[in-house]
Each structure stands twice: as C-alpha cells, then as structure tokens.
Design a protein around this motif. Structure first.
Motif, PDB file in Angstrom:
ATOM      1  N   ARG A 158       0.668  -1.100  -0.176  1.00  0.00           N
ATOM      2  CA  ARG A 158      -0.117   0.400  -0.098  1.00  0.00           C
ATOM      3  C   ARG A 158       0.457   1.118  -0.041  1.00  0.00           C
ATOM      4  NH1 ARG A 158      -2.313  -4.015   2.151  1.00  0.00           N
ATOM      5  NH2 ARG A 158      -4.006  -4.469   2.169  1.00  0.00           N
ATOM      6  N   ASP A 159       1.984   1.414   0.102  1.00  0.00           N
ATOM      7  CA  ASP A 159       3.258   2.455  -0.418  1.00  0.00           C
ATOM      8  C   ASP A 159       3.083   2.792   1.139  1.00  0.00           C
ATOM      9  OD1 ASP A 159       3.513   1.943  -3.228  1.00  0.00           O
ATOM     10  OD2 ASP A 159       1.840   2.807  -4.095  1.00  0.00           O
ATOM     11  N   ILE A 160       3.306   2.309   1.477  1.00  0.00           N
ATOM     12  CA  ILE A 160       2.815   2.599   3.189  1.00  0.00           C
ATOM     13  C   ILE A 160       4.575   2.674   4.418  1.00  0.00           C
ATOM     14  CG2 ILE A 160       2.718   2.642   5.826  1.00  0.00           C
ATOM     15  CD1 ILE A 160      -0.168   2.193   4.615  1.00  0.00           C
ATOM     16  N   ASN A 161       5.202   3.339   3.821  1.00  0.00           N
ATOM     17  CA  ASN A 161       6.420   3.127   5.421  1.00  0.00           C
ATOM     18  C   ASN A 161       6.370   4.673   6.340  1.00  0.00           C
ATOM     19  OD1 ASN A 161       7.163   5.489   3.242  1.00  0.00           O
ATOM     20  ND2 ASN A 161       9.817   4.455   4.009  1.00  0.00           N
ATOM     21  N   ARG A 162       4.920   5.101   6.980  1.00  0.00           N
ATOM     22  CA  ARG A 162       5.561   5.771   8.024  1.00  0.00           C
ATOM     23  C   ARG A 162       4.539   4.874   8.824  1.00  0.00           C
ATOM     24  NH1 ARG A 162       8.856  10.341   6.499  1.00  0.00           N
ATOM     25  NH2 ARG A 162       9.360   9.897   4.690  1.00  0.00           N
ATOM     26  N   LEU A 163       4.366   4.639  10.182  1.00  0.00           N
ATOM     27  CA  LEU A 163       3.889   4.830  10.959  1.00  0.00           C
ATOM     28  C   LEU A 163       3.402   5.412  11.993  1.00  0.00           C
ATOM     29  CD1 LEU A 163       4.717   0.502  11.315  1.00  0.00           C
ATOM     30  CD2 LEU A 163       2.986   1.900   9.988  1.00  0.00           C
ATOM     31  N   VAL A 164       2.146   5.543  12.873  1.00  0.00           N
ATOM     32  CA  VAL A 164       2.073   6.415  14.100  1.00  0.00           C
ATOM     33  C   VAL A 164       0.775   5.599  15.075  1.00  0.00           C
ATOM     34  CG1 VAL A 164       0.808   8.110  14.955  1.00  0.00           C
ATOM     35  CG2 VAL A 164       1.890   8.673  13.220  1.00  0.00           C
ATOM     36  N   VAL A 165       2.275   4.790  15.533  1.00  0.00           N
ATOM     37  CA  VAL A 165       1.004   3.560  16.792  1.00  0.00           C
ATOM     38  C   VAL A 165       0.671   4.173  18.238  1.00  0.00           C
ATOM     39  CG1 VAL A 165       2.421   1.588  18.010  1.00  0.00           C
ATOM     40  CG2 VAL A 165       4.194   2.780  16.474  1.00  0.00           C
ATOM     41  N   ILE A 166      -0.742   4.395  18.500  1.00  0.00           N
ATOM     42  CA  ILE A 166      -0.471   5.257  19.562  1.00  0.00           C
ATOM     43  C   ILE A 166      -1.403   3.402  20.175  1.00  0.00           C
ATOM     44  CG2 ILE A 166      -2.800   6.105  20.248  1.00  0.00           C
ATOM     45  CD1 ILE A 166      -3.667   7.060  17.776  1.00  0.00           C
ATOM     46  N   GLY A 167      -0.786   3.539  21.399  1.00  0.00           N
ATOM     47  CA  GLY A 167      -0.568   2.040  22.437  1.00  0.00           C
ATOM     48  C   GLY A 167       0.381   2.695  23.242  1.00  0.00           C
ATOM     49  N   GLY A 168       0.435   1.511  24.382  1.00  0.00           N
ATOM     50  CA  GLY A 168       1.128   1.713  25.743  1.00  0.00           C
ATOM     51  C   GLY A 168       2.480   1.521  25.007  1.00  0.00           C
ATOM     52  N   ARG A 179      10.896  -1.487  13.244  1.00  0.00           N
ATOM     53  CA  ARG A 179      11.737  -0.730  12.506  1.00  0.00           C
ATOM     54  C   ARG A 179      12.970  -1.032  12.372  1.00  0.00           C
ATOM     55  NH1 ARG A 179      15.539   3.194  13.847  1.00  0.00           N
ATOM     56  NH2 ARG A 179      15.646   2.175  15.999  1.00  0.00           N
ATOM     57  N   GLN A 180      13.476  -1.670  13.019  1.00  0.00           N
ATOM     58  CA  GLN A 180      14.750  -2.272  13.215  1.00  0.00           C
ATOM     59  C   GLN A 180      15.199  -3.531  12.248  1.00  0.00           C
ATOM     60  OE1 GLN A 180      15.481  -3.327  17.672  1.00  0.00           O
ATOM     61  NE2 GLN A 180      16.317  -0.849  18.010  1.00  0.00           N
ATOM     62  N   HIS A 207       9.326   4.242   8.655  1.00  0.00           N
ATOM     63  CA  HIS A 207       9.582   5.488  10.314  1.00  0.00           C
ATOM     64  C   HIS A 207       8.765   5.311  11.212  1.00  0.00           C
ATOM     65  CE1 HIS A 207      12.514   7.806   7.268  1.00  0.00           C
ATOM     66  NE2 HIS A 207      12.116   7.602   6.382  1.00  0.00           N
ATOM     67  N   VAL A 208       8.324   5.420  12.032  1.00  0.00           N
ATOM     68  CA  VAL A 208       7.182   5.015  13.050  1.00  0.00           C
ATOM     69  C   VAL A 208       7.205   6.685  14.717  1.00  0.00           C
ATOM     70  CG1 VAL A 208       7.363   3.131  15.412  1.00  0.00           C
ATOM     71  CG2 VAL A 208       8.564   2.983  12.921  1.00  0.00           C
ATOM     72  N   VAL A 209       6.420   6.385  14.739  1.00  0.00           N
ATOM     73  CA  VAL A 209       6.235   7.816  15.546  1.00  0.00           C
ATOM     74  C   VAL A 209       4.985   6.682  16.802  1.00  0.00           C
ATOM     75  CG1 VAL A 209       5.224   9.728  16.620  1.00  0.00           C
ATOM     76  CG2 VAL A 209       7.413   9.540  14.322  1.00  0.00           C
ATOM     77  N   GLY A 210       6.202   7.338  17.952  1.00  0.00           N
ATOM     78  CA  GLY A 210       4.659   7.013  19.000  1.00  0.00           C
ATOM     79  C   GLY A 210       3.326   8.008  19.372  1.00  0.00           C
ATOM     80  N   VAL A 211       2.615   7.972  20.070  1.00  0.00           N
ATOM     81  CA  VAL A 211       2.163   8.270  21.504  1.00  0.00           C
ATOM     82  C   VAL A 211       1.156   7.541  22.055  1.00  0.00           C
ATOM     83  CG1 VAL A 211      -0.422   9.659  21.062  1.00  0.00           C
ATOM     84  CG2 VAL A 211       0.983   9.582  19.152  1.00  0.00           C
TER      85      VAL A 211
END
Ligand SMILES: Nc1ncnc2c1ncn2[C@@H]1O[C@H](COP(=O)(O)OP(=O)(O)OP(=O)(O)O)[C@@H](O)[C@H]1O
Ligand SMILES: O=P(O)(O)OC[C@H]1O[C@](O)(CO)[C@@H](O)[C@@H]1O
Length: 834
Positions: A158-168, A179-180, A207-211
């Motif tokens: 789906r052409d996705i390599n950027r993730l926003v993770v909302i969790g613990g 990511r590694q 690329h990963v960013v967490g909330v």
C-alpha cells in the motif's frame, strides 16, 4: 508538581524538613544510562535534521504523495479517537494519504480490509467517544518475526513506510523492533519474489512515531498519557457518589482503582478525595500500617468525621512485596477496629465514558504532532515518541523512553521504589509529595501552637465563583493551621471585611470542601479603591498579618491596589498572595486558573449534547456563545475539545470576509455527510458581530442547506462540581500559598513584633507554569497585563489556534509546539519519595 516549590520552604519549617529528608535519596550512578542522558543540540540536529529549524511554518500540502498509517494498539484509553482524528486530518492537510489500520498489529498482519483509506469525514464526530473506533488488539503473531514480515508486506503493498502508533510501551517496543528489522524483512520479501526491486529501493526505511495512550500514566518521559485525565473523571464521579452514602451511614469505604504497575491514579485520587489512606505501588506503607490505619480512622471518628475513604491501587504491596488488596484492608479494619467497611472496585468503568476536555485537547496536540514528525522523518531520523513536558508537546527518542518505562517497572518489581519514582519524573514526584503533605497534615498540638507565636492570616474571595475555590481554601486553611498560624475566613469579600465579618476557621470547618463548587465564604466583585481607610481599620482591629485573596482578575487588582497604597497605610505592609481562580483563565503569571478546566468541561459537554441533538432531523449549525469576557481561552479550547468548526475570539481579529469564508467552508462540509456544525463565539469577540448576526449570516449564506440556531450558555459554565484537574491544582495551590505566606511573614516580622512587608516579592500571585508553581510579584505582573481587556499580554494557548483551524478544514500555518530541541528528560534523583 510542588517539587520545585519545596525549594522555597524555609529550613525552620520542621515538618517540611522531615519530608525533605525523607525524599532525598542517594544518587545511583548505575541508572544514568545513555538512554537517560540529555541529547546535546548538535546530537539532536544530527539525529533529526528536518526538525532542526522548527521555526519554519508547516503549511498545506507540504508532504504531498506520502502515505502514513495510523493504528491503536494494546489497552484502549479515552482520547485515542481524538489522536486518530488529529493524525488523519493533519495528514490530509499536509497532502499525504492517511490509512487507518483496524485492530492494531493484528490488522497489520492480516491486511485486507483492515487497511482503510481515510477521508476527512472518516473521523467526524468521534472526538468525544471513549475507546477507539478502529479497534485495538494484543497480537501474538506480531511478536514473531514471521508475523512482522507479513505486516511489512501489507504495508509495502500500500506504499506505506510511515507509522503512527497510538498505544502503550509494549506497542511502541514492537514498533521499534519492526523498524530495526525492516530492511531485513524487505530483503526476504524481495528474495521470495513478493515485492519488486523498485519497491525494495523505494521503501528503504520504516519511520515510526509513538503517541502514548494509557489510563495508568505509566509511561516515563511524558507528564501525562492520553486517557489518564478521563479516568480521573470517572473515579471522581464514583467517589462523589460514594461520599454521600458513606456520610449518611458514618461508613468506611475502600476503593480499588486501576494501575497494576503505577500508582498515579491512586495518588491523584488521594489528593482530591480527602482520602484517609492511600496504598500505591511506589510508596509501600510502613510494616505496621495495620495499626496506623486503624488508629487514624479511630481518631478521626472520635473527632466527628463521618466519612472515611481508603484508596487502594490494584498493584499496591507492602515493603516485602506482599500485595495489599481491598479485601486485606477490609479484614484489618474488621479485626482491629471491629468496624464494617464497604468495598468498591471500579474496574473498567475507569476506562470508559465520554472523554474529558483535557484528554481531547492533549490528543489533538499529540496526534497532529506525531503525523508531522513521521512525515518529516528521513533515513537518519531517530524514532520519537510525542510527549507532554511542561505544557509543551515535545518529541523524545522512543527507545530511551521505552527503556526508562521498563526500568521503572523493573525497579518496582525489585523493591527499588525510589528509583521507580525517580524514573517517573518530576510531575509524578511533585504529586507524590503533595499527597504526603496532605496525609500528614494534622491539627497542631497545643505546644506547637505556642512556639513561635502564631501569625494571623485572613483568607478572602474576590470575583466570581469558580469550581475549586473551596478546595483551595481547604488546603490553605489546613496548611496554615498545621504551620501553627491562625486563619480567619472573611465573608463576602471586601464588603464583609469592611463590615468586620471575619471568623476563625478550624480544622474541621473545611471537611468535605474539596469536592464542592461555588465559594462557601461568599464573594463579590467589589475592589478596594476608595475604601482604603475602612479596610485598614479592620485589618488593624483583627491584627491581620497576612492576607490571601482567592479569585479572578478582581482578586489580582485587589492585592495590586493594596500594595500601591502601602506608603499611606501601614496595615497594608503585610505579606499578600493571590490564588488565581476564575473560569476565564485570563490572569497573567499562570497558564491555568482554578475553575477553568471545570468550565471547559461543562461547555464541552453541552457542545456534545447539541451536536447529538435530533440526529437525522435537519442539517443545522449552532452558534454557541461562551463566557470569558475578552479572553478567548474557553471558546478556543472548547472548540478544539468539541471538534467545532470555528471559534471567534477578541484576540484574533476577524471581519465579515473571514466569516464568509468560514460559511463557505461550512457549506462545503454540510454538502457532504456532515449534519451538524458548531461555531463558538467568545462573548467579547466583537461588539457588532453578535451571535445573532452570525446566525443570520450563516443561515443566509447556506442557501437553504442548513438552518442555524444560537445558544448562549450563561452560568451553567461556572459548573457544579470541580473536575479532578481543578481539585488537584486548587489543593496544591492552597498548600503552596500557605507556605509562601508563612515564609513571607517570618521574613517581614520586626523585632518589636510588628509586620513590615514592603518588598515587591511580599505581594505575589501564585501561578502554574508547566508542572511547577511559581510566584510572581503583582507589580511585575502589572507589566504583563492588558488592564483594559482584563487579559495577559501573552497567552500560551493562542499557539493552538492554527491547529484548531487545520483540524476543522481551514487553512493555517501550523508551527510545531515546541521550538526547543528534542531531549530526554534528566532524572531528578535528589527529589524523590520513598
Ligand atoms: N517485544 C515486542 N515485539 C513485538 N511486538 C510487541 C512487543 N511487545 C508488544 N508488542 C505488540 O504490541 C501489542 C500490545 O502490547 P501490550 O499488550 O504490551 O500493550 P501496551 O501497548 O503496552 O498497552 P497497555 O499499556 O494497555 O498494556 C502486543 O500484543 C504485540 O502485538
Ligand atoms: O483490560 P484488561 O486486559 O483487563 O487490562 C486491565 C489493565 O489495563 C489497564 O487498564 C491499562 O494498562 C490497567 O490499569 C489494568 O490493570
């Protein structure tokens, strides 16, 4: 919160000195690991060059052509929907394609219809809902490399390599491992012929960013996680209900709150519920807690206290690590005191219900920033987690924060409570101290009252009622009595003072005040100009040596006026302090005033009701007018919390062309699936563009597409019962102010026994700035005030206006919240509780 404040407490003050000793632990070099160290600016720039010049504005379509996937994972929490909404909308604003992945990592592994392309309207009308509309899960398959390979395949397809993770922390750990491994996983997929060389080359990095979403507030590195504030709302509602039945029957109630590994909820509940005893994982009680608890209950009962509340965190244990459960506490009370008690286990009630205004706003800020961060990321960028520090949204290295959280969990397990508290950060430590101070505070013995001679302090309310005034008065009264001073309550503000309506307040006079709205001492808006001789006479008559004024702008003006008259009236040469309390949040020197959060929640609830009214009936736009005078705080923040379309305020000038543009926007939205529009207007926004004018304009411009109604909210905004946030800051401000005034009186006492306070620092306002309470002299504050409009010259929340506009489809130039480089917070190991 009051950790910084403790620095100001005079050494003479024995009880605080004891606590200071108790909270000082020996620094352990061993946990100054690399992950805990602060990054230098150079290191930061190296790690994250794209954000190095954060002053640059981020405008529409900056990241055209990118895709970003957003998902929720682990236990749900209120506010996750708000974060999802903000992420989706910010992604669209920046020109990228957002995907929502249903059921967390499970959906990522399974692919198919779990990936949903999101549109603007996909996240409409969800900001208030608890839980997460896209589902969350714990996914065993993703724990295995094979599972993660499937997930990588589904993303690349789906052409996705950027993730926003909302969790613990678990979800964020999983994301980092993913990511590694990404590069290796893609090589395998290429070798297996599942992806093309072109895809392999295009998606070199993940690329990963967490909330962080969690009701427990157990993630180290952020002052608050999304969901914790709402959980406190649920707990407070339950305690308020329990209190009335417990009071009627003179009963002891034992309440279990969530928090397997973190005592945050128990601790704050203890502060705001006037609890008799709190058991939380980070502060195990002394081994003889059975006796101490029963003795306390016994004494309080003999003193006439009818209501007893004991809070137990689900992860509480004793010094040997043996669990302390509600059943054990109940048995102890029965065996030792021969008294019945009742148990309430709140359970998952705490994770549900409507999301609080605070969590909605936090979620908007974090969700939007996360998307900006993930789209800015390049091959060199360190993965980050978006956190709240000092009321600013910041990015800190993800793995450092996760390791720190895991280290705190380990420390708890191994009984190193001091280390666990140190790792939880300054915000947690400050609240722990407030709890300790409150639970220790007892009426002084006769001997304590005599040495040194007690000072006389008066407390008075000036201005309009705001929820939390009584809570502040309660903790102020108790701190002052505990210090050995005497406190007089003044009825009805300056009118009562002039009439000589002062009466001493005793320890038991303020029982139950924390949860009550209004102002029990009575208040009005009268300020002292022209009444100085009468005021001076009464202060002399009652030998008042210190004055605390709780209230809004008039309270500030009262102290400022009395200070400027010090040259003419010696009676005004006494230490004075203002505790800022007004729903409008329009005072200088503080980011929050007591009462504003309650009001914000009341407005937000009404907006929810209005939005949900007569669903499916007619398309309708509501113009909702809020209080606040010339200060647009309530209108702006309520608009963000309610997911409104616009908020018109005095501070941001607007004209009829702006409104026409907004109408056109509204028409565009209503032409789609949207059925309700919300427009907020601060009462002082503009004298000609009234609510009525706006209603007519919007209706006219709609060309029959929707009808329009106005709603003037009025005094419902002052609220019935204070929110947990207001109870908490009020309680802590009361303690802080009691200390300040005592310290100033000690400094100003002359050898002949008279009081002579003439320095500007002897007349201050207490303010909440970041997680700290600070005093600023009213004289200094006068230079920061627009007296004509009763507002501060600089208002921190104005920086959220672009985000409000972006989230409701308008154009704006978003600036990331914090200009400072990303950093890992240092651990304050000299300031912890054990
Ligand atoms: N070490 C790991 N490796 C790979 N995936 C992981 C790892 N840890 C967690 N995950 C993934 O994240 C999911 C959620 O993790 P976890 O159950 O620990 O909840 P959490 O995110 O910590 O939230 P909460 O605070 O509610 O427990 C797991 O089910 C798993 O799919
Ligand atoms: O919903 P579950 O799986 O029963 O988990 C309950 C746990 O989750 C939390 O609500 C959040 O981590 C904890 O406070 C609680 O102990």
């Amino acid at each position: 919160m009051i950790s910084q404040l403790l620095g100001f407490i005079p050494r003479k003050c024995l009880q605080f000195e004891l606590i200071r000793k108790e909270i000082t632990i020996i620094a352990k070099k061993s946990f100054e690991t690399k992950t805990l160290q602060k990054l230098t600016d150079e290191e930061y720039i190296e790690l994250n060059p794209a954000i190095a010049s954060k002053m640059s504005k981020i405008s529409r379509n900056l990241y055209k052509g990118q895709s970003v996937a957003i998902f929720t994972s682990g236990g749900d929490s209120c506010g996750m929907n708000g974060a999802l909404r903000a992420s989706v909308r910010m992604a669209i604003y920046l020109g990228s394609q957002p995907y929502m992945i249903r059921e967390g990592y499970q959906g990522m592994v399974e692919g198919g219809e779990h990936f949903v392309k999101a549109k603007w309207s996909s996240v409409s009308s969800i900001i208030h809902l608890g839980g997460t509309i896209i589902g969350s899960a714990r996914c065993a398959e993703f724990m295995q490399r094979e599972g993660r390979k499937k997930a990588a395949f589904n993303l690349v397809q789906r052409d996705i390599n950027r993730l926003v993770v909302i969790g613990g922390d678990g979800s964020l750990t999983g994301a980092n491992i993913f990511r590694q491994e990404w590069s290796g996983l893609l090589d395998e997929l290429l070798a297996e012929g599942k992806i093309t060389t072109q895809q392999r080359e295009k998606y070199v990095d993940l690329h990963v960013v967490g909330v962080v979403g969690s009701i427990d507030n157990d993630f180290c590195g952020t002052d608050l996680t999304i969901g914790a504030n709402t959980a406190l709302h649920r707990i407070t509602e339950a305690i308020d209900s329990i209190a009335s039945t417990a009071y009627s029957h003179k009963r002891i109630f034992i309440l279990e709150v969530m928090g397997r590994r973190c005592g945050f909820l128990a601790m704050i509940t203890g502060i705001i519920s006037e609890a008799d005893y709190v058991f939380c994982p980070e502060a195990p009680p002394p081994m003889d807690w059975h006796d101490r608890l029963c003795e306390k209950l016994q004494k309080e009962g003999e003193g006439g206290q009818r209501l007893h509340i004991i809070i137990v965190a689900e992860g509480a244990s004793d010094l040997n690590g043996e669990p302390i459960t509600v059943e054990i506490v109940k048995k102890v009370i029965l065996d030792k005191l021969k008294r019945e008690s009742r148990i309430t286990v709140l359970g998952h009630v705490q994770r549900g219900g409507a999301t609080s205004a605070y969590d909605r706003i936090l979620a908007c800020r974090m969700g939007a920033e996360a998307v900006v961060a993930v789209l800015e990321a390049t091959g060199n960028t360190t993965p980050v987690v978006v956190v709240l520090t000092n009321n600013q949204i910041e990015r800190i290295p993800l793995m450092g924060a996760v390791e720190r959280t895991q280290a705190a969990n380990e420390a708890l397990k191994s009984g190193d409570w001091a280390k666990a508290i140190a790792l939880r950060g300054v915000f947690f430590q400050g609240n722990m101290m407030a709890l300790k101070l409150l639970s220790r505070a007892k009426p002084p013995t006769k001997e304590q009252c005599c040495v040194p001679p007690p000072f006389n302090i008066a407390v008075m309310h000036v201005g309009s009622p705001a929820c939390g005034i009584n809570a502040a008065t309660r903790s102020l009264v108790r701190t002052i009595i505990y210090n050995g001073d005497r406190i007089f309550g003044v009825s009805n503000g300056l009118v009562g003072l002039i009439a000589g309506q002062l009466k001493p307040l005793a320890w038991s006079d303020v029982i139950g005040w924390c949860s009550q709205g209004g102002a029990f001492l009575g208040m009005n808006r009268i300020t002292p100009e022209g009444k100085y001789p009468e005021i001076a006479r009464r202060l002399r008559e009652f030998n008042i040596q210190g004055l605390v004024v709780i209230g809004g702008f008039e309270a500030y003006r009262t102290v400022l006026s009395l200070t400027t008259e010090r040259g003419s009236y010696q009676e005004f040469c006494i230490p004075m302090a203002v505790i800022p309390s007004t729903i409008s949040n329009n005072m200088p020197g503080t980011e929050y005033t007591i009462g504003a959060d309650t009001s914000l929640n009341e407005i937000t609830k009404i907006c929810d009701l209005i939005r949900d009214s007569a669903r499916g009936y007619k398309k309708r736009v509501f113009i909702i007018e809020t209080m606040g005078g010339f200060c647009g705080y309530l209108a702006t923040m309520a608009a963000m919390a309610a997911g409104a379309d616009s908020a018109y305020i005095f501070e941001e000038k607007f004209n009829v062309r702006d409104m026409q543009r907004d109408c056109a926007n509204m028409v565009a939205k209503m032409s789609d699936v949207i059925e309700r529009g919300l427009v907020l207007r601060c009462e002082g926004a503009n004298k000609n563009y009234t609510a009525d004018f706006m209603q007519r304009l919007y209706e006219e411009e709609s060309n029959g597409l929707f009808s329009c109604r106005t709603c003037i909210l009025g005094h419902a905004q002052q609220g019935g019962k204070p929110t947990p946030f207001d109870r908490c800051i009020a309680t802590e401000m009361g303690i802080a102010c009691g200390q300040f005034i005592h310290e100033q009186m000690v400094k100003s006492l002359q050898t002949d026994g008279t009081m002579l306070a003439v320095t500007k620092h002897s007349a201050c306002m207490l303010g909440m700035i970041g997680p700290e309470y600070k005093y600023t002299s009213v004289e200094d504050l006068s230079h920061q005030t627009e007296f004509q409009y009763r507002t501060p010259k600089n208002q921190w929340w104005m920086k959220l206006r672009p985000l409000l506009r972006i989230l409701s489809t308008h154009d704006s130039a978003y600036t990331t919240d914090n200009k400072a480089p990303v950093h890992q917070q240092p651990v304050d190991i000299n300031c912890t509780v054990n």
